[in-house]
Motif scaffolding. Structure first.
Motif, PDB file in Angstrom:
ATOM      1  N   TYR A   1      35.678  37.251  38.682  1.00  0.00           N
ATOM      2  CA  TYR A   1      37.223  37.963  38.819  1.00  0.00           C
ATOM      3  C   TYR A   1      37.588  37.503  37.615  1.00  0.00           C
ATOM      4  O   TYR A   1      36.916  37.040  36.841  1.00  0.00           O
ATOM      5  CB  TYR A   1      37.677  37.108  39.565  1.00  0.00           C
ATOM      6  CG  TYR A   1      36.615  37.222  40.770  1.00  0.00           C
ATOM      7  CD1 TYR A   1      37.952  37.905  41.255  1.00  0.00           C
ATOM      8  CD2 TYR A   1      36.087  36.184  42.018  1.00  0.00           C
ATOM      9  CE1 TYR A   1      37.789  37.791  43.355  1.00  0.00           C
ATOM     10  CE2 TYR A   1      36.566  36.574  42.806  1.00  0.00           C
ATOM     11  CZ  TYR A   1      36.391  37.396  44.115  1.00  0.00           C
ATOM     12  OH  TYR A   1      36.663  37.269  45.009  1.00  0.00           O
TER      13      TYR A   1
ATOM     14  N   GLY B   1      41.163  38.629  35.008  1.00  0.00           N
ATOM     15  CA  GLY B   1      42.518  38.678  35.761  1.00  0.00           C
ATOM     16  C   GLY B   1      43.636  37.409  36.330  1.00  0.00           C
ATOM     17  O   GLY B   1      42.790  36.256  35.814  1.00  0.00           O
ATOM     18  N   THR B   2      44.341  37.565  36.824  1.00  0.00           N
ATOM     19  CA  THR B   2      45.142  36.065  37.146  1.00  0.00           C
ATOM     20  C   THR B   2      45.520  37.314  38.792  1.00  0.00           C
ATOM     21  O   THR B   2      45.377  38.016  39.841  1.00  0.00           O
ATOM     22  CB  THR B   2      46.617  36.518  36.748  1.00  0.00           C
ATOM     23  OG1 THR B   2      47.259  36.761  37.157  1.00  0.00           O
ATOM     24  CG2 THR B   2      46.061  35.900  34.952  1.00  0.00           C
TER      25      THR B   2
ATOM     26  N   ARG C   1      47.131  40.194  39.092  1.00  0.00           N
ATOM     27  CA  ARG C   1      46.670  41.461  39.117  1.00  0.00           C
ATOM     28  C   ARG C   1      44.969  40.794  38.470  1.00  0.00           C
ATOM     29  O   ARG C   1      45.365  40.516  37.792  1.00  0.00           O
ATOM     30  CB  ARG C   1      47.074  41.830  38.315  1.00  0.00           C
ATOM     31  CG  ARG C   1      46.378  43.807  38.075  1.00  0.00           C
ATOM     32  CD  ARG C   1      46.938  44.745  37.073  1.00  0.00           C
ATOM     33  NE  ARG C   1      46.311  45.584  37.479  1.00  0.00           N
ATOM     34  CZ  ARG C   1      46.221  46.464  37.967  1.00  0.00           C
ATOM     35  NH1 ARG C   1      46.693  47.126  39.284  1.00  0.00           N
ATOM     36  NH2 ARG C   1      45.556  47.814  38.006  1.00  0.00           N
ATOM     37  N   TYR C   2      43.986  41.092  39.335  1.00  0.00           N
ATOM     38  CA  TYR C   2      42.729  40.788  39.216  1.00  0.00           C
ATOM     39  C   TYR C   2      41.570  41.747  40.266  1.00  0.00           C
ATOM     40  O   TYR C   2      41.866  43.033  40.233  1.00  0.00           O
ATOM     41  CB  TYR C   2      42.287  39.148  39.553  1.00  0.00           C
ATOM     42  CG  TYR C   2      42.330  39.359  40.714  1.00  0.00           C
ATOM     43  CD1 TYR C   2      40.620  39.934  41.764  1.00  0.00           C
ATOM     44  CD2 TYR C   2      43.084  39.138  42.106  1.00  0.00           C
ATOM     45  CE1 TYR C   2      40.705  39.756  42.459  1.00  0.00           C
ATOM     46  CE2 TYR C   2      42.960  39.290  42.985  1.00  0.00           C
ATOM     47  CZ  TYR C   2      41.706  39.547  43.995  1.00  0.00           C
ATOM     48  OH  TYR C   2      41.282  39.173  45.428  1.00  0.00           O
ATOM     49  N   ASN C   3      40.686  42.499  38.818  1.00  0.00           N
ATOM     50  CA  ASN C   3      39.302  42.942  39.615  1.00  0.00           C
ATOM     51  C   ASN C   3      38.284  41.912  39.646  1.00  0.00           C
ATOM     52  O   ASN C   3      38.245  41.147  38.806  1.00  0.00           O
ATOM     53  CB  ASN C   3      39.424  44.202  38.723  1.00  0.00           C
ATOM     54  CG  ASN C   3      39.047  44.682  37.055  1.00  0.00           C
ATOM     55  OD1 ASN C   3      38.560  43.228  37.122  1.00  0.00           O
ATOM     56  ND2 ASN C   3      40.131  45.186  36.878  1.00  0.00           N
TER      57      ASN C   3
END
Length: 261
Positions: A142, A144-145, A148-150
């Motif tokens: 993962y 991001g936070t 927002r993450y991907n």
């Protein structure tokens, strides 16, 4: 032969398997950030469009979007047609596809080369993608936070595949339609006709040519010995990718699906 796809995205894979790292670290200022991922062996294919900036200079933003989306739709179909690759990300005019035994590949490197050859063989709009391939240990994790993450892959093969894609043909005096580049050590003693079996009349009129080893400097990686597969057969499109993008925009406008302000 059709492939029974088990994972449709890297996130599908990560949520379906056990992580090798899963914890929270301090950012140095008292805030925590998560670190979660699974380490795997993989082959990364990186591709982007030849002359993207020049070719889209005269296009409107909406037409540029159509131009890029057409590229992604086409290249993804070629990359994943019967192959267990997973698209990692689309960035601007670039796409990254990952192959691994974890996703069903028996030979991830061969799957990546075959996908690259398919892109080069079937290029009706002459995108002429630059293609780089590299293998090794990566981590699917993962990024991001909580806001927002991907999920993406990280590791040296990612940078190496991107650098390989930037390598230009050694012999610029001859017409090279497209170029597939990989570290020489990964190709080893493989036979091109086995990895990329001739299709149609390619046995009589070879489309792909495996080049000898050469050393090229790569930013941040030093000098790397590479092998290249040249496609010397030029594809003359019946309509250019830019004209198709413009036509697509006119179609959307004519059908009430485009409302410029």
């Amino acid at each position: 032969m059709a492939f029974d796809r088990q994972f449709h995205s890297l996130e599908d894979y990560l949520t379906s398997t056990m992580s090798d790292v899963d914890g929270v670290l301090d950012d140095g200022g008292g805030a925590g950030f998560p670190v979660k991922g699974r380490e795997i062996e993989a082959t990364v294919l990186f591709a982007d469009i030849t002359g993207f900036s020049t070719r889209t200079l005269s296009l409107s933003p909406a037409a540029t979007l159509i131009f890029v989306q057409n590229f992604f739709a086409w290249i993804t179909a070629e990359a994943l047609d019967g192959r267990p690759g997973i698209v990692d990300k689309y960035i601007g005019d670039e796409v990254m596809v990952v192959f691994s035994a974890e996703f069903g590949s028996v030979d991830p490197f061969a799957d990546a080369v075959q996908a690259a050859a398919a892109m080069s063989r079937h290029d009706p709009l002459a995108y002429q993608p630059h293609i780089g391939i590299a293998s090794g240990p990566v981590i699917v994790g993962y990024a991001g936070t909580a806001f927002r993450y991907n999920v993406s892959v990280f590791g040296e093969p990612v940078a190496l595949a991107a650098r390989c894609a930037a390598v230009k043909p050694d012999d610029l005096t001859s017409r090279v339609y497209s170029n597939i580049v990989m570290p020489a050590v990964e190709w080893g003693e493989r036979d091109l006709s086995v990895v990329v079996p001739p299709a149609g009349d390619e046995s009589t009129y070879p489309r792909f040519e495996l080049q000898g080893t050469r050393d090229v400097p790569m930013k941040g990686l030093g000098t790397v010995s590479v092998r290249e597969i040249y496609n010397t057969s030029f594809w003359t499109p019946s309509i250019s990718a830019t004209d198709r993008a413009e036509a697509g925009l006119k179609f959307l406008q004519a059908n009430g699906r485009y409302w410029p302000r």
